[in-house]
Each structure stands twice: as C-alpha cells, then as structure tokens.
Motif scaffolding. Structure first.
Motif, PDB file in Angstrom:
ATOM      1  N   PHE A  92       0.831  -1.195   0.000  1.00 35.27           N
ATOM      2  CA  PHE A  92       0.000   0.000   0.000  1.00 35.27           C
ATOM      3  C   PHE A  92       0.870   1.251   0.000  1.00 35.27           C
ATOM      4  O   PHE A  92       1.902   1.303   0.673  1.00 35.27           O
ATOM      5  N   ALA A  93       0.451   2.242  -0.769  1.00 31.04           N
ATOM      6  CA  ALA A  93       1.169   3.516  -0.804  1.00 31.04           C
ATOM      7  C   ALA A  93       0.948   4.230   0.524  1.00 31.04           C
ATOM      8  O   ALA A  93      -0.195   4.450   0.942  1.00 31.04           O
ATOM      9  N   ASN A  94       2.034   4.571   1.204  1.00 30.78           N
ATOM     10  CA  ASN A  94       1.903   5.187   2.516  1.00 30.78           C
ATOM     11  C   ASN A  94       3.129   6.025   2.823  1.00 30.78           C
ATOM     12  O   ASN A  94       4.192   5.850   2.221  1.00 30.78           O
ATOM     13  N   THR A  95       2.970   6.915   3.783  1.00 28.50           N
ATOM     14  CA  THR A  95       4.093   7.698   4.299  1.00 28.50           C
ATOM     15  C   THR A  95       4.242   7.367   5.773  1.00 28.50           C
ATOM     16  O   THR A  95       3.405   7.755   6.601  1.00 28.50           O
ATOM     17  N   ASP A  96       5.265   6.579   6.088  1.00 23.91           N
ATOM     18  CA  ASP A  96       5.524   6.153   7.472  1.00 23.91           C
ATOM     19  C   ASP A  96       4.315   5.471   8.090  1.00 23.91           C
ATOM     20  O   ASP A  96       4.069   5.582   9.299  1.00 23.91           O
TER      21      ASP A  96
END
Length: 432
Positions: free
Chosen positions: A329-333
C-alpha cells in the motif's frame, strides 16, 4: 473512547493491537478482522511446521486477544462483507495489517507451466492453508529447483528433503505428509543469482539443513570467496557462510538426496512438454559495484518441480492507494490517508522477521494518537455488529477459535501437536 479496526490477525495485527492497548489504556476498543475463521496469519500458515518454537509466539497474541478491549472478528472478507470506506465511518482508525500473501511472479518464459509454483502456495500447501490445500505439487522425477537465497528457500528444501520420522513434533498438514511419502527427488537445487556473501539465509536454518538424515547439502568450493573476506561480514552472515564452507568440505557422504547450492545462477526460462521438465539457467557474475551481470553461459537442470521463493506482494484493496512497483500500500511512514494506516509487510513490503512487526505496530499506535480523533463519537464494534448482522455474516470470535483449536488438537496424529482443518467449512463445522 477510541475505536480502531485492524484488518489482519497476523503478527503485525496483534502487535498493533497490543500497542494500542498500551497507548490508550482503557479508552480503546480494537476489533481485529480476518477473512479466515482462525487467527495468527503466517504464524499458522507461513512459519515452517517443524519450527514450533517460533509458532509459540502465538501465546503472546492470545493474551492480547483475551482482554476486554480487543476482539477477534473472523470469517469477514473485506470488499465482500464490508468495505474500507464503511469501516472508516465506524472506526476512528482503520489499520491494514494484511501482510503480503501473494507470490511475486518468477517472470521468465514458462513460469506458467504446471509444476512451477510460488512459495506462498507451496508453503500454504504443507501448512494446511485452505487456499492451497488442494495443491498437488509434482514430486516424482529426479529433480526440483528452488529459486531464491532466503530462509523460505531453505524451508522448502528442508521439507522436500526430510525423512518422514523427522516430521515428528511438527504440525505439517496430513495431506502434505502423505504426498511427500511418494516423492522421488534425488537432487534439489537452490538457485541464487549472487554469491555466498549475498545470501539472506540465517545460521539456524542453514545448520538445520546439515542435520538431515537422508539429505546432504552441497556447495562447490569454487563458489566460495577467500576465507579472509568473511571477516568484515556482520556476525550472523559470517556464521551462515561458515556453514556453507562446512558443506563444501563435507560432500555428499553417501546420502541419497543432494541439496545443491548453485550460486551465481539465474533462471532464464522453464521448458517442458505441457509441464515443467527443465530449467534453463544462465551463469552470472558480480561487477565491481556488486551488481549481477549475465555471462552468456547457459545450462539445463532437470526439474519437474520449480518453486519460486523470490518474494511476496500485498494484494490491493479497492479504493486504497497502492504502490505497484513495491507491491504494497502507498503510505508515508504508515499513514495512507486520514484515519487509514498500514503496518507490517502491508506498509514496508516483505522484509524483516516476526519481531520486526512489534516496533512497527507501536509506531502506528503513536501515529494514531498523534492524529487525534478520540471525540468522534463513531459507533465502533456495535456499529460493525449491526451492519454484519444485517448482511447475514456469521462472525467467528476468539472463543470460537479456541473451540476450533481444541478440535484440531483432538484429531492430531501421534507425535503431532494438531491436525489443522484445511477448509473454512471444516472450521465452521467444528463450532456446531
């Protein structure tokens, strides 16, 4: 009260639930949803069946599951029984802990031939996962090829090479044990594109391969770098390479099965008439920067079974941003969107050990706390129960799972801790 839904009941899911308990104390309610009626994810169906000490970590998750603030909600399929947007209307935070249960494709011509199997499917088969219980891997013929240089490749090789008596104490699925009895492989080849210094195998798993009663691990001494070059390696890798050096010195020793480490080798294609019969391999080398380069030298390895152990991907969920390149999944932290998070392999890809998921879970709990949302007034589990009840979904609770577990223990063969049910219908029937 903070209401949190976690999708997936494997290590990442339970470590996140534990972290949320510590983060929010009595002011949290966590529902852990899973497609399966049974918890623990890859602890149950991914860890090798002869590694019972590793599977024992499930007792820690059980302690979390039996608290009032955490509930297991099994037999619920995301996208079918309920959607992510619907969960977001019910919970302050939704955490995707779905792991990475899908195989990366081998990606060479012929990888769709019968006999070419991904490691997730093969491991699921011998661990009794309902999705893979019907698999019948071809075990006749002289050879099998395993592609990969990690612990999963070692697990697959060890399961194929073990004598039946060596499975005592394991929870290998009965159908797999029966099928393995008919195996005739005398040569199991592990293909690694790089050399001994680049393996992702750990000393314990390599050491186990050297203790099998009917199989001998073989390493070509010419593939080993000068012994003095081992010194700068980190201790675990240095110990693993020491095992490879010992294998090279010992030879076959008259055992009927050879487990051959074929370093600096990559598959070009799988060939055969309607099924896998051979793997065409190209010799590789490492350039000055440590990158793999092809040499043009090719050869064939007879193989009716080819198991690809080159990594996993997280299956996408409709409406959730997804990184196709990284297979997660595309995520930031860990943050995907407001109130939507990913943890474990679903966040970072299939790297690290079971224990790596613990700090990951605690980091997500801190992120949820920092994002606020404790005064939203969302319905949480009571709203979930109303919605699923209206749709005729029969959830399985942790107490129900304990009944399934008791039934599996009761039907175990001699010397085994349990005999798993290998279909969801069987699991649910144990509750009646």
């Amino acid at each position: 009260m903070r209401h949190i839904a976690i999708i997936g009941s494997g290590p990442a899911g339970y470590y996140t639930a534990e972290a949320c308990q510590k983060q929010f104390g009595e002011d949290v309610r966590v529902d852990i949803l899973d497609r399966m009626p049974v918890p623990y994810g890859l602890i149950r169906t991914g860890v090798a069946p002869d590694h019972q000490s590793i599977k024992a970590v499930a007792r820690r998750y059980e302690a979390v599951a039996l608290t009032d603030s955490v509930r297991f909600v099994g037999n619920v399929t995301i996208g079918k029984d309920i959607s992510i947007p619907e969960l977001q209307t019910l919970y302050d935070a939704v955490v995707l802990a779905t792991g990475a249960p899908a195989d990366k494709p081998l990606g060479v011509p012929g990888d769709d031939l019968p006999g070419v199997i991904g490691s997730a499917a093969f491991v699921g088969w011998y661990n009794g996962h309902p999705d893979h219980a019907a698999l019948k891997p071809p075990l006749e013929g002289p050879g099998a090829v395993i592609v990969g240089a990690g612990n999963v490749a070692l697990d697959v090789a060890r399961i194929l090479a073990k004598a039946e008596a060596e499975f005592e104490g394991s929870d290998i699925a009965g159908h797999a044990l029966e099928h393995l009895r008919g195996g005739t492989h005398s040569r199991i080849t592990i293909l690694a594109r790089r050399g001994p210094h680049q393996i992702a195998m750990t000393p314990k798993e390599l050491g186990e391969l050297g203790q099998l009663s009917r199989a001998a691990p073989l390493v070509d001494p010419a593939d080993l770098p000068p012994v003095e070059s081992d010194a700068p390696l980190e201790p675990g890798l240095r110990k693993a390479v020491k095992h490879l050096r010992d294998f090279a010195a010992q030879g076959a020793g008259g055992k009927p099965i050879e487990v051959v480490f074929d370093f600096y080798a990559m598959p070009l294609r799988v060939e055969g008439e309607g099924k896998a019969e051979r793997v065409i391999v190209e010799r590789t080398a490492l350039d000055a920067g440590g990158q793999v380069v092809a040499t043009g030298e090719t050869y064939a390895i007879p193989a009716g079974l080819v198991v690809s152990c080159i990594g996993y991907r997280t299956p996408p969920i409709e409406g959730v941003p997804y990184d196709q390149k990284l297979g997660r999944f595309a995520n930031t932290d860990g943050r995907i969107a407001d109130g939507l998070y990913a943890v474990g392999w679903a966040r970072r890809g299939p790297t690290g050990t079971i224990g790596t998921n613990r700090p990951d879970g605690y980091a997500i709990a801190e992120l949820i706390a920092a994002d606020g949302g404790d005064d939203s007034g969302k319905a949480g589990r009571s709203g979930l129960d109303v919605l699923l009840g209206a749709r005729g979904v029969d959830i399985v609770t942790f107490r129900d799972w304990q009944k399934i577990e008791a039934a599996e223990i009761a039907r175990a063969r001699d010397g085994a801790p349990r005999e798993k049910f290998t279909s969801i219908d069987e699991m649910l029937a144990a509750l009646t």
